[in-house]
Design an enzyme around this catalytic site. Sequence first.
Site, short mmCIF file in Angstrom:
data_model
loop_
_atom_site.label_atom_id
_atom_site.label_comp_id
_atom_site.label_asym_id
_atom_site.label_seq_id
_atom_site.Cartn_x
_atom_site.Cartn_y
_atom_site.Cartn_z
N ASP A 131 0.84 -1.20 0.00
CA ASP A 131 0.00 0.00 0.00
C ASP A 131 0.87 1.25 0.00
O ASP A 131 1.94 1.27 -0.63
CB ASP A 131 -0.95 -0.03 1.20
CG ASP A 131 -2.30 0.58 0.89
OD1 ASP A 131 -2.36 1.82 0.75
OD2 ASP A 131 -3.29 -0.16 0.78
N HIS A 164 -3.86 6.03 2.93
CA HIS A 164 -4.59 4.81 2.61
C HIS A 164 -4.04 3.59 3.33
O HIS A 164 -4.78 2.80 3.93
CB HIS A 164 -4.53 4.62 1.09
CG HIS A 164 -5.43 3.58 0.53
ND1 HIS A 164 -5.07 2.25 0.46
CD2 HIS A 164 -6.65 3.68 -0.05
CE1 HIS A 164 -6.05 1.58 -0.13
NE2 HIS A 164 -7.01 2.41 -0.44
N SER A 441 -11.33 -1.20 -1.12
CA SER A 441 -10.07 -1.15 -0.37
C SER A 441 -10.28 -1.39 1.11
O SER A 441 -9.42 -1.95 1.79
CB SER A 441 -9.42 0.24 -0.53
OG SER A 441 -8.59 0.30 -1.65
#
Length: 532
Positions: A131, A164, A441
């Site tokens: 990520d 994220h 996600s």
Amino acid sequence: MSKHFVKRGSFAVAALALAVSSAVAHAGNDKERVIIQFKPGSQANVEKAVTRAGGNKHVDLAKFDAMAVSVPAAALNGLRNNPNIVLVEEDSPRQLLSSQYEPGTPYGIAQVQADLVSDAGAGSRKVCIIDSGYDLGHPDLQTSGVTGRFDSGSGNWYTDENGHGTHVAGTIAALANGDGVIGVLPNANLNLHIVKVFSASGWSYSSSLIAAADQCATEGAQVINMSLGGSRANRTEERAFRQLNDAGVLSIAAAGNDGNTRHSYPASYDAVVSVAAIDSTETIAAFSQQTDQVELAGPGVAVLSSVPRGTGEKVAVTVAGAGYDANGMDGSARTEATGNLTDCGIGDQACAGASGAVCLIERGAISFTEKVQACEAGGGVGAIVYNNEPGPLLGTLGEYSASIPAVGISDTDGAALLSQLGASTTVSVVDSDWAFFDGTSMATPHVAGVAALVWSHHTSCTNNDIRAALQASAKDLGAAGRDNAYGFGLVQTKAAVDYLTANGCGGSGGDTGGDTGGDKPGKGGGKGGPKK
């Protein structure tokens, strides 16, 4: 008190479309970024051919007899005709798959039954998160048992310029420390390895993903979380994940956020588990892609988790002691204010009688900026703008920076507040270490965390045994049986542990502690059946 968290500032992640122009694959100066597969033992010759063609290498994928390079477009045909080269294909873009919107237990933890199963044995498992990094030192994230490597392209693994990756990590392993939220495995027993492939921009390439997944396997991870994807398949990438699956690694990826029936990759490769997103009512999210490769579903709407420290936003509106859902406006002052609630109409002029009060303003006629300025001009200490059409209000003040907190609320709540004029009202827009995100996600780390937790109770099982058990024990949603929206259904931790206890690894008999093997689980077929 009702609270709402959103992410803000330079860390804001836009809703990312999976369809990326082929121009993204150009490396500049009319070069094309491609992956070259070569015959075993011929790497040196192929590298020389690339150099002669005016190209340069980006990623070495020697384990897969491949490399990512940029070469002039005019040289591609020559490389395709090179007898040492098996395949020349686009190095496909890969993107993060999320968008954004009181600390505690997020609804998803109970929804996937993680609260019913102990993670005391999770030290036997390692989850690799590919990520945007990890905010090491976040009050809700473990610092021990977490590893990573520096990458010259994306930087230090222990920082997160996008936000994220930290959100994903929190869903998997946020600590049960009384601060913030908790994850699927909340007691700092799980081992994590972080591979940072995304910078603040939030996109990368297939070659980087292949190299990252290989690093995960090298570091001993049993489960890989990939909350990312792209609209184009890549044969080298597909082969890499097939090899990783054969080596015992369980790869899990987001199904995609386009809300259509198009495949996303790597989720749609047979060797990868594709995860759809549902909301708190166990209904498929409108953005979740529905394909014949969707395998499992997880919570993915308004998921509360950790973000890099101070980059989240906590928004609260309280009137006469009752809380109301609200959204902070971009450009709002980050502070808290209290005053009596006063009606300022549509806010098309300085609000009379607003001195020291909180302004209640109806949407319409003029911009949000002008409405907030009208409140400020009247001496108001906070602004609440309510919608003039059904639903919540999401607003921005453009380039304007307000001196007071400014929020938006729904039309229904606005009507209710009109009957509360004069009541003591508090409006708060302040920094937070947590935020709500939407996306497949967010669903993916729920499934990855559950896979690791289940596996920690049945360590003799293979990756394919765990995958088959998650399918067989999933909570069936939507149409009976597997369907393209929910796959086999909502992943269930305790049900999967109980399934393996009853059936053992490989799907027959009790768990003897040594069973392995069994049919490889398939997508779109019977639960736990062989691939087609």
